[in-house]
Design a protein around this motif. Structure first.
Motif: not given
Length: 139
Positions: A32-47, A98-107
């Motif tokens: 997940c740390d190697e993914v570059t696009s925001y949406s891909d990072i979000e999906v990776c951490y969600l999975k 996270s302050d309601n930021q999805p990627v920070r929340m998932y991380q």
């Protein structure tokens, strides 16, 4: 002497099996740390969160099953209370972080859930089966 050595090797091999779940998750975390696009990072951490949560629930269920067989049910109740409190803490702490930021929340959820998975795996080893200080099965 030979049987003692075999027993020790057996216990260490069981400990390695328990750590396989967290080792798999740790490997996927670096993906997940190697993914570059925001949406891909979000999906990776969600999975990844979904899988880590599944492993966490499996470890928890194994502990509860073990503790349920003990004569003293206090240890089981304490684990249930601790897990409920941990979930509330994890969710509140990650919401703050996270302050309601999805990627920070998932991380954050991933990091805390992974840490708890390791704790439960350690409780599920033959040397600490169930908890620190619990009586052995049947006592």
């Amino acid at each position: 002497m030979k049987s003692l050595l075999i027993s020790i090797l057996f216990f260490y091999s069981l400990n390695g099996v328990a750590d396989e779940k967290s080792a798999e998750i740790k490997s996927r975390m670096s993906d997940c740390d190697e993914v570059t696009s925001y949406s891909d990072i979000e999906v990776c951490y969600l999975k990844l969160n979904t899988q880590t949560d599944k492993y966490l629930n499996s470890e928890y269920a194994e502990l509860i099953n073990y503790l349920d067989k003990l004569e003293n049910k206090l240890h089981k109740q304490r684990l249930i209370e601790a897990q409920r409190a941990w979930i509330k803490f994890r969710d509140s702490d990650c919401l703050f972080y996270s302050d309601n930021q999805p990627v920070r929340m998932y991380q954050c959820l991933q990091s805390k859930t992974f840490q708890r998975l390791k704790e439960l795996e350690n409780m599920n080893t033959p040397f600490a089966m169930g908890c620190n200080g619990c009586g052995v099965l049947g006592s």
